[in-house]
Structure formats: structure tokens, C-alpha cells
Scaffold this motif. Structure first.
Motif, PDB file in Angstrom:
ATOM      1  N   CYS A  24       0.837  -1.202   0.000  1.00 56.92           N
ATOM      2  CA  CYS A  24       0.000   0.000   0.000  1.00 56.92           C
ATOM      3  C   CYS A  24       0.874   1.255   0.000  1.00 56.92           C
ATOM      4  O   CYS A  24       1.804   1.356   0.805  1.00 56.92           O
ATOM      5  CB  CYS A  24      -0.884  -0.033   1.242  1.00 56.92           C
ATOM      6  N   CYS A  37       0.076   3.185   3.689  1.00 55.15           N
ATOM      7  CA  CYS A  37       0.541   2.709   5.003  1.00 55.15           C
ATOM      8  C   CYS A  37       1.644   1.650   4.900  1.00 55.15           C
ATOM      9  O   CYS A  37       2.223   1.264   5.910  1.00 55.15           O
ATOM     10  CB  CYS A  37      -0.632   2.168   5.816  1.00 55.15           C
ATOM     11  N   CYS A  89      -5.816  -2.664   0.381  1.00 54.74           N
ATOM     12  CA  CYS A  89      -4.844  -2.828   1.465  1.00 54.74           C
ATOM     13  C   CYS A  89      -5.469  -3.638   2.599  1.00 54.74           C
ATOM     14  O   CYS A  89      -6.568  -3.317   3.069  1.00 54.74           O
ATOM     15  CB  CYS A  89      -4.389  -1.466   1.973  1.00 54.74           C
ATOM     16  N   CYS A 116      -5.168  -0.931   5.944  1.00 50.42           N
ATOM     17  CA  CYS A 116      -5.945   0.319   6.071  1.00 50.42           C
ATOM     18  C   CYS A 116      -7.141   0.372   5.130  1.00 50.42           C
ATOM     19  O   CYS A 116      -7.935   1.318   5.197  1.00 50.42           O
ATOM     20  CB  CYS A 116      -5.043   1.537   5.853  1.00 50.42           C
TER      21      CYS A 116
HETATM   22 ZN   LIG Z   1      -2.736   0.652   3.611  1.00 54.56          ZN
END
Ligand SMILES: [Zn+2]
Length: 320
Positions: free
Chosen positions: A154, A157, A172, A175
Motif C-alpha cells: 500500500c 501505510c 490494502c 488500512c
Molecule cells: Zn494501507
């Protein structure tokens, strides 16, 4: 500047019209996708480190697409949930693509043999062995596979992402951010002073190969602005009128080439030598000889799979 008629523009072989329906409305329908994955008529293209598994004879002539079944794909270590739906043929047959690393595939029983031969799309395009629609289908699969290879984590994050929507989204696991397959815009330009066109020889090209000039579109820039900036940086030529001609999806790894004609207001060349080894003005006669590989100095141009060829051809075909 007399630009050619867009209707007469040569359609590059990669990016030719597909014969299948992309079935975009079905990608998020998990039950329907699972039915297609389980259906015995469904077939898979296999990419291994972005090269395609094909069928061909010992001399590598008569190359054909190799169509694998879901069972064969699983035997090679692929998870069917990580395959991508390319679309359905008119008779309803679903076509998927699977992507593996060579290490993954060759670790499977019989994997090493099952992978031969593997061919890169560029070689397939230059060979001219596949019909245009098949070449474009491979291009679609390759661009999608390349995006998945580079999107495993991702961007927000750093968490791992997973395949969603039959390969047309990644999400993701940490997140929840969703990302979609991308095409990066680049301009590719036929510069003309009215009687000649400007072609360049890049350091990465083989000897005596000249092509149209290209560059990436930057944030905050439109195509015309990009043409003017890139051509000034690379060649020192000041550009006047810019006319859009055609576009081409270029799956190396996932570019969108925006083909333009550009009017040169100046002709003196100041080359950016880091990138461009040489650039020259060529007359129509010279360009025609280069297309036919008959130029006295041995200069050549790209083949008909590319929009570069289409732009060069549109210049050569204009009345003198
Ligand atoms: Zn993420």
C-alpha cells in the motif's frame, strides 16, 4: 502545418481493437467470477516474470498463444483468486490471465518444462506471428500483470494489498485503501518543419535505428505543454502548433502513448546528449527508404506494432 486526416491513420498492432468483451460490470460479482473460474471452457494466459508462455515449434516459428486450464494454472502454484479476468469471447468463454515469478513456477512439479517457451511481448510484436487482436490481448494482460507486480504494498501505510474485483483493484489488508490499474501518460511526437521530420536515435537503440521523440507528462501539465517542454529539452527545437493524432496503450510497463504532430518553429538542434545520441531532419524520400529498409546509410524506423511507425508513416504518405 497540414496534418494528416485522422481517419487515415495506421492502427498500430499493439492496441488494435479487442475481440472480447471486457465484462467490466461483472468484475465485482464474486459468485459469477467463481462460476467462470470453475467453468471447463475458461482459459488462462500465463505470464512468468511478465513474459508470456506460448506454443511454438523447435525453431520458434509458428508461435501461438498457449491457453491453459484452471487446473494447469493451479498445478503451477497460482492461486485462482489472484488471476485477472480479461473478458469474455462472443460465445461466452471467459479469458483470464495469471502471473507468476519464475521462481514460483519452476518450483512446481513439472513447472520448468511447462514454462517453455516464454516470450516477451516485444519479440512477439516484432515477429508478427500473432493476429493484431491477440497481440493487443497479450498487451492488456501484460500491463495488468506489471501493475500487480509493482502494487503489492500500500502506498499509504506500507501494508500488504490483495487482489480484488477479478484483478481490477487491489485493496490494502491493513488500512483498506483501494488502488486501481494505472496507465501513465506519455507524449510521442512527429515534429515537422513542413518538408522534413525530426527523428532521434537513443542510446538504448540498436545501431542506425531512428524514431519519433517521446516524453512523460508531468503533474500539472497538458499534452501540448508536455510536447513543447520535452521537445525543447531534448532537441532545442521550439514547437508551434500541436495536433493530437491517435493514442496507443503501450504495455512496457503500462504507458498510454499520446501521438501528436508538432510544427517546428525553429530547426537548429541542441541535443540533450545524456538521452539522445543523435537526431536528424529526414525528407519524405528518406523516410520511405527507411521504412522499406533501403536507406543508403542503413537507417531504419520502428515496426508496424508501434504508434511511432504510424506517425512516421503518416508523414511519409503525405503528398510532397
Ligand atoms: Zn494501507
Amino acid at each position: 502545418m497540414d496534418t494528416p486526416n485522422r481517419q487515415d491513420f495506421h492502427k498500430p498492432r499493439i492496441g488494435a481493437e479487442l475481440t472480447l468483451d471486457r465484462m467490466a460490470e461483472k468484475r465485482a460479482d464474486r459468485a459469477w467470477i467463481e462460476q467462470r473460474l470453475a467453468n471447463k471452457t475458461s482459459r488462462f494466459l500465463l505470464f512468468v516474470d511478465l513474459s508470456l508462455a506460448v506454443d511454438s515449434d523447435a525453431d520458434q516459428d509458428n508461435t501461438k498463444l498457449r491457453w491453459l486450464t484452471a487446473g494447469q494454472i493451479e498445478q503451477l502454484g497460482a492461486d485462482l483468486n489472484d488471476t485477472y479476468l480479461l473478458g469474455c469471447n462472443p460465445d461466452g468463454q471467459a479469458i483470464f490471465a495469471a502471473s507468476l515469478s519464475e521462481a514460483q513456477a519452476s518450483a512446481a512439479p513439472g513447472g520448468k518444462e511447462a514454462l517453455k517457451p516464454l516470450v516477451d511481448l516485444r519479440s512477439l510484436a516484432v515477429q508478427g506471428a500473432l493476429p493484431d487482436a491477440e497481440l493487443s490481448l497479450v498487451g492488456m494482460g501484460r500491463a495488468l500483470a506489471a501493475w500487480h507486480v509493482s502494487s503489492k504494498c500500500c502506498g499509504r501505510c506500507g501494508g500488504y494489498t490483495r487482489v480484488n474485483d477479478a484483478g481490477w483493484q487491489r485493496k490494502c489488508r491493513a488500512c483498506g485503501q483501494e488502488v486501481y490499474p494505472r496507465s501513465d501518460p506519455a507524449i510521442i511526437v512527429l515534429i515537422t518543419d513542413g518538408t522534413r521530420c525530426l527523428l532521434g536515435h537513443h542510446k538504448r537503440y540498436t545501431h542506425k535505428f531512428y524514431s519519433t521523440l517521446a516524453g512523460f507528462v508531468e503533474p500539472g501539465e497538458d499534452f501540448e505543454g508536455c510536447v513543447r517542454r520535452e521537445m525543447r529539452e531534448e532537441t532545442g527545437v521550439t514547437i508551434g502548433q500541436v495536433t493530437y493524432m491517435a493514442s496507443q496503450p503501450w504495455p512496457f510497463p503500462h504507458l498510454m502513448m499520446v501521438g501528436c504532430w508538432a510544427q517546428a518553429l525553429t530547426t537548429e538542434l541542441t541535443l540533450e546528449e545524456e538521452e539522445l545520441h543523435d537526431a536528424r531532419w529526414f525528407t519524405r524520400e528518406e523516410v520511405k527508404m527507411m521504412m522499406e529498409e533501403k536507406h543508403p546509410e542503413g537507417f531504419t524506423v520502428p515496426g508496424p506494432h508501434s504508434i511511432a511507425y504510424a506517425l512516421i508513416k503518416s508523414f511519409a504518405d503525405q503528398p510532397a
